[in-house]
Design a protein around this motif. Structure first.
Motif, mmCIF file in Angstrom:
data_model
loop_
_atom_site.group_PDB
_atom_site.id
_atom_site.type_symbol
_atom_site.label_atom_id
_atom_site.label_comp_id
_atom_site.label_asym_id
_atom_site.label_seq_id
_atom_site.Cartn_x
_atom_site.Cartn_y
_atom_site.Cartn_z
ATOM 1 N N ASP A 218 0.995 -1.121 0.218
ATOM 2 C CA ASP A 218 0.211 -0.098 0.559
ATOM 3 C C ASP A 218 1.108 1.188 -0.123
ATOM 4 N N CYS A 219 2.054 1.337 -1.043
ATOM 5 C CA CYS A 219 2.460 2.304 -0.994
ATOM 6 C C CYS A 219 2.414 3.465 -1.916
ATOM 7 N N GLY A 220 1.285 3.391 -3.143
ATOM 8 C CA GLY A 220 1.627 4.495 -3.322
ATOM 9 C C GLY A 220 1.703 4.660 -5.113
ATOM 10 N N ALA A 221 3.518 3.969 -4.996
ATOM 11 C CA ALA A 221 3.669 3.944 -5.522
ATOM 12 C C ALA A 221 3.487 3.810 -7.250
ATOM 13 N N CYS A 222 2.313 2.618 -7.467
ATOM 14 C CA CYS A 222 1.536 2.862 -9.037
ATOM 15 C C CYS A 222 0.844 3.272 -8.565
ATOM 16 N N VAL A 223 0.665 4.494 -8.291
ATOM 17 C CA VAL A 223 -1.071 5.511 -8.589
ATOM 18 C C VAL A 223 -0.297 6.291 -9.285
ATOM 19 N N GLY A 224 1.210 6.452 -9.755
ATOM 20 C CA GLY A 224 1.559 7.632 -9.687
ATOM 21 C C GLY A 224 2.369 7.293 -11.126
ATOM 22 N N ALA A 225 2.525 6.148 -11.126
ATOM 23 C CA ALA A 225 3.214 5.819 -12.101
ATOM 24 C C ALA A 225 1.785 4.889 -13.165
ATOM 25 N N CYS A 226 0.892 4.565 -13.402
ATOM 26 C CA CYS A 226 0.303 4.078 -14.437
ATOM 27 C C CYS A 226 -0.457 5.796 -15.051
ATOM 28 N N PRO A 227 0.098 6.197 -16.174
ATOM 29 C CA PRO A 227 -0.330 6.044 -17.205
ATOM 30 C C PRO A 227 -2.035 7.505 -17.302
ATOM 31 N N VAL A 228 -2.873 6.182 -16.851
ATOM 32 C CA VAL A 228 -4.353 5.913 -17.305
ATOM 33 C C VAL A 228 -5.522 6.215 -15.839
ATOM 34 N N GLY A 229 -4.623 5.720 -14.484
ATOM 35 C CA GLY A 229 -5.268 6.121 -13.824
ATOM 36 C C GLY A 229 -6.199 5.077 -13.376
#
Length: 110
Positions: free
Chosen positions: A48-59
């Motif tokens: 649950d760090c959220g690093a993937c959220v910012g990396a995802c180009p389509v939200g």
């Protein structure tokens, strides 16, 4: 509280490289990457760090507690796709350590 990949996934693997615990699959080096319709997050491994959220180009990645009512099905889908558990390769192969001789470069040049 894991993060969840929703139907908006573009499967470009940007999130895979951002994840510090390798919980997003399939990765580009896994055989099923080319045929996967979407990526998924293993809820048992996600920290649950959220690093993937910012990396995802389509939200397409959201915390499970912020899923819209119509997106709740993706919580179960991510969990189902991640079972049965299987060992995954590291994201990047680690090259072997080479011992350098004193005064010589890697190819043996002076």
């Amino acid at each position: 509280m894991p993060h969840v990949v929703t139907q908006a996934c573009c499967a470009d693997a940007s999130c895979v490289h951002a994840c510090p615990v390798n919980c997003i699959h399939p990765t580009p080096d896994e055989p099923d990457f080319a045929t996967a319709e979407m990526l998924y997050i293993d809820p048992d491994v996600c920290v649950d760090c959220g690093a993937c959220v910012g990396a995802c180009p389509v939200g397409a990645i959201v915390p499970d507690d912020r899923l819209a009512p119509g997106e709740q099905v993706f919580l179960d889908l991510n969990a189902v796709l991640s079972t049965p558990s299987r060992p995954y390769p590291p994201q990047a192969p680690v090259p072997p350590i080479r011992r350098l001789e004193r005064g010589r470069g890697p190819a043996g040049e002076p």
